[in-house]
Every structure is written in C-alpha cells, then in structure tokens.
Design an enzyme around this catalytic site. Structure first.
Site, PDB file in Angstrom:
ATOM      1  N   THR A  30       0.822  -1.216   0.000  1.00  8.68           N
ATOM      2  CA  THR A  30       0.000   0.000   0.000  1.00  8.68           C
ATOM      3  C   THR A  30       0.852   1.260   0.000  1.00  8.68           C
ATOM      4  O   THR A  30       0.461   2.282  -0.546  1.00  8.68           O
ATOM      5  CB  THR A  30      -0.949  -0.036   1.223  1.00  8.68           C
ATOM      6  OG1 THR A  30      -1.794  -1.169   1.063  1.00  8.68           O
ATOM      7  CG2 THR A  30      -1.809   1.194   1.322  1.00  8.68           C
ATOM      8  N   THR A  62       1.953  -4.509   4.181  1.00  2.00           N
ATOM      9  CA  THR A  62       1.906  -4.815   5.618  1.00  2.00           C
ATOM     10  C   THR A  62       1.391  -6.232   5.907  1.00  2.00           C
ATOM     11  O   THR A  62       1.731  -6.798   6.938  1.00  2.00           O
ATOM     12  CB  THR A  62       1.030  -3.794   6.366  1.00  2.00           C
ATOM     13  OG1 THR A  62      -0.281  -3.823   5.812  1.00  2.00           O
ATOM     14  CG2 THR A  62       1.616  -2.400   6.278  1.00  2.00           C
ATOM     15  N   ASP A  63       0.593  -6.789   4.988  1.00  2.00           N
ATOM     16  CA  ASP A  63      -0.039  -8.084   5.293  1.00  2.00           C
ATOM     17  C   ASP A  63       0.961  -9.159   5.716  1.00  2.00           C
ATOM     18  O   ASP A  63       0.729  -9.882   6.674  1.00  2.00           O
ATOM     19  CB  ASP A  63      -0.816  -8.611   4.069  1.00  2.00           C
ATOM     20  CG  ASP A  63      -2.122  -7.880   3.843  1.00  2.00           C
ATOM     21  OD1 ASP A  63      -2.354  -6.862   4.521  1.00  2.00           O
ATOM     22  OD2 ASP A  63      -2.918  -8.319   2.988  1.00  2.00           O
ATOM     23  N   LYS A  93       1.361  -8.345  12.533  1.00  2.00           N
ATOM     24  CA  LYS A  93       0.250  -7.479  12.143  1.00  2.00           C
ATOM     25  C   LYS A  93      -0.961  -7.913  12.953  1.00  2.00           C
ATOM     26  O   LYS A  93      -1.391  -9.058  12.864  1.00  2.00           O
ATOM     27  CB  LYS A  93      -0.017  -7.585  10.632  1.00  2.00           C
ATOM     28  CG  LYS A  93      -1.113  -6.630  10.168  1.00  2.00           C
ATOM     29  CD  LYS A  93      -1.268  -6.554   8.653  1.00  2.00           C
ATOM     30  CE  LYS A  93      -2.328  -5.520   8.303  1.00  2.00           C
ATOM     31  NZ  LYS A  93      -2.488  -5.253   6.891  1.00  2.00           N
TER      32      LYS A  93
END
Ligand code: ASP
Length: 423
Positions: A82, A157-158, A235
């Site tokens: 992202t 980030t996942d 996360k």
C-alpha cells in the site's frame, strides 16, 4: 461511454451520479458519489449522460535526485504494498504502482534525513509474496548494506512480519535493515506513509542499532513510531495504523517525529534495548526451502486433511491450541510423519505465551511422537525460520537444534512480560 467517464443517469426514477467503471454481464458498474462501487442492470438504466470524459489520474512525477551530501547514504528498496499504491480513480481499487522514485518525490522531507540509494525489487502486494522472492530481497539488501549506513525496505503490511523474520535469519548484519509500509496509500492525505518512511530512514541512517526491524506507527495518530524486532512482531489489526505490535517483548526503540508543511521540526530516537547494536558484521546466509508449510489446528480438523498436509511437505509448523495441542486422534499421524523424515514444529495459536510439552498428557504424547515444541516462537516466525533452516539442513535432529537456537531474538527468555492489555 468509457471507463473513467463521469456520468449521470436515472434508475427506477432516482437520479444517480458517478464514474463508470466497467460492464459486467447484464450490469454496468459505477463508483457512485458516496464512494461505493455499485452495479445496475443495464435494462433499468435510463437517460444516461456523460458529464465529463475519462480522466486518467496517474500523477506525474519528475524524479529529481537532489540530496544533501552531508547526510548518510541509506538504501531504499521497494517491494510494493500500500505504501507504493495509489487509488485508481478509474476502477476505484487500490493498485500497487508507485515506483521508488515516486516515493521520493511524494515525500521530499526524506531528503532532510538521508541520501537514499534507490532500488526497485518488485512492485506487488505482500499477499503475493513468496519465499523465493524473500531470497531476492535478502540478496539486494545485502548488496546495498555493503555501501550504505543501513537499508529501508518498503513492503506490504499483510505479510511484512514473515519477510522481516526471514531476513533476520538470512542476513547477519551490524547495520539496521528497517521494513516499513502503510495502511493507507501514499497518495491519500490521511496516509501514514510519510511518518513511517521518514522515521525508518532516520533509524537506518542515524541510529546505533543493528539487525532487522519493522518501523511503523506506535499509536493511531502520527508522531511516534515503534521500532520492533523483526522476529517478534506481528500485524494485529486489519486497518489501524499501529497494526504492528511487538509480541512477548517491548519494541527495541521509538522515533518521535514532528513535521509541518513538508518540513521536519524535530526527530528523536529513544533506544529501549541497546543489545541490538551497530557493528561490522555482514553475512548473507540465504537459504530457502519452499516445501515447508504452516497450518492452524481447529476443532474437528479432518484426519485426511491433516495427514495430506503433513505428508505433502518436508517440514510443517503447526499452530496448536493453548500450550500447542492437537486432537489426540491425530497424534499417530505426527509419529508417521516424523518417521518419514518430515519435521513437525509446534507453536501456539494464542500468539502470546510459551508452548509446553509437559503440562498436559496430549503434549507429552505429541513430543513422544517427534513433534518439536518451539518455545514461544511466533507461528509466522517459526515458519520463516523453517523455510530457512530446511534450505540448508535435511537431518531432523540438526533441524531441531537450529530451530531451538536463538539466532535473532525469536525466542524470548521469559514469556509474558508484555501482554495485550498493556497495548
Ligand atoms: N494488502 C496490502 C499488502 O500487504 C496491504 C498493505 O500494504 O498495507 O501489500
């Protein structure tokens, strides 16, 4: 009418306004003024009118590398996510297409903290990341570390914590390697990208730290970033900016950053754990075995599925319940698998706390069947570590020894110092 055209039409007597996205079977899909993508049956649409023609919204960036020579040279390697994305106003979706040069131009403040040496490794969302790409990333970082003070890696980030774990094992470094990303795309005013990027560049260029870290927002507002150890981070939220949390230990450091109108007013680093310190080490131990799996046990998991999973891999990490359990009926499958040379490692789906092979009889039997209880290693970290270990070792006893050796802070001495309620 073309995708991207702004249109007005009537549907069941109501006036609608939006951007045409695409035709799908009997439907026309529009992004309406309220931001939602909605499909309307073609035969129910009346009086459609184009208000303005397609606007192709890709921002135009001109890469002008003007950096201060007195600032440290820092590698800035982009992999996607992202942070490298923008909202596509044609489809309404978020796409990953900012290049690393676009990032520098979007956040010119970064020129006040470092001289970035840019490298585009990939441009993918991190759900598409695979261990063979971890290997490429490790190699690129290793090369950048030879000529810079530290490296920042931008990443989705996942799965950032899987990559940070792999890199922690694959690169032995006395310089900082800092992974960062964003929960909101870089072209949105609410993006967390600027704070994450600038804080990370600061850590990479100016900090006394060495090792692999994840640097992301410490709270939901801007101003403070946490520097987490790459093997003890996860996360924990789908959308919060402080989604990354250190598990079972405190963050290694914090960065306080005040910025106004594209100018940095203050940037400070507070180191909490000086044991990860800068030094001269630099070794690449880049090994990957892609035939390793991670599976979560759940009540009623089918025998055949469990069996198939174990026997279709060379090594498996199981996320067991509580101290690391699975249903007793499945334990003989572990035994057969370990006898067939499949490594079986046990972690816990509670995430916090330590697995234990002695407290309950189930666990005692699992250990007797050859399962290796991996202390308090996080499941994703254990998976990345097994991908690495089984990339260079095939002997089960030796794999066990490596898995239980604390290479990069992945096993804590004592679990439970920090806990979710203190977040
Ligand atoms: N799905 C995205 C990714 O992991 C999410 C993000 O970057 O925040 O690449």
């Amino acid at each position: 009418m073309e995708p991207g055209d702004e249109v007005e039409f009537y549907w069941r007597g109501a006036r609608k306004k939006g951007v045409f996205i695409k035709e799908e079977g009997k439907y026309l899909i529009f992004k309406l003024e309220n931001g939602y993508n909605v499909g309307f049956p073609k035969d129910e649409i009346e009086n459609i009118k184009i208000i303005s023609k397609r606007h192709v919204g890709k921002p135009k960036f001109h890469y002008k590398p003007e950096f201060r020579e007195d600032l440290p040279l820092v590698g800035l390697a982009a992999t996607g996510g992202t942070i490298s994305a923008r909202v596509d106003y044609i489809t309404g979706a978020v796409t990953s297409e900012f290049t690393v040069e676009d990032l520098v131009n979007t956040f010119p403040e970064m020129r006040e903290v470092a001289r970035p040496k840019l490298k585009q490794i990939s441009n993918i969302f991190s759900e598409n990341m695979v261990p063979s790409l971890w290997k490429d990333i490790a190699r690129e970082i290793y090369d950048l570390l030879k000529e810079t003070e530290g490296v920042v890696v931008t990443h989705g980030t996942d799965t950032m914590h899987y990559t940070s774990s792999y890199l922690s094992f694959a690169i032995e470094t006395g310089k900082p390697v800092v992974l960062t990303g964003a929960q909101r795309s870089s072209d949105r005013p609410s993006s967390d990208a600027a704070y994450n990027l600038i804080s990370s560049l600061y850590v990479a260029g100016h900090s006394p730290l060495g090792g692999v870290f994840v640097c992301m927002h410490a709270s939901s507002s801007d101003g403070r970033n946490a520097v987490h150890l790459g093997t003890r981070v996860r996360k924990m939220h789908t959308s919060r900016r402080d989604t990354f949390q250190s598990i079972g230990r405190d963050p290694v450091a914090f960065v306080d950053l005040e910025m106004r109108k594209g100018k940095i007013d203050r940037i400070d680093l507070e180191v909490l754990d000086p044991s990860f310190s800068r030094g001269d080490k630099l070794n690449l131990r880049n090994y990957v075995n892609e035939n390793v799996g991670l599976v979560k046990y759940y009540p009623g998991m089918k025998r055949e599925i469990f069996e198939r999973f174990l026997f279709s891999h060379e090594g498996v990490i199981i996320e067991g319940t509580g101290f690391g359990h699975i249903r007793e009926e499945l334990i003989p499958i572990i035994e057969q698998a370990t006898h067939s040379n499949v490594f079986v490692g046990i972690t816990s789906q509670t995430i916090w706390g330590r697995t234990h092979p002695h407290v309950y009889s189930t666990a005692v039997r699992m250990a007797e069947a050859g399962a290796v209880f991996l202390e308090d290693m996080l499941p994703e970290t254990a998976f990345a570590k097994l991908v690495w270990v089984m990339g260079f070792e095939k002997d089960l006893e030796k794999i066990k020894e490596h898995m239980l050796t604390n290479y990069a802070g992945e096993i804590t001495e004592r679990s439970g110092i920090t806990w979710i309620s203190s977040l």
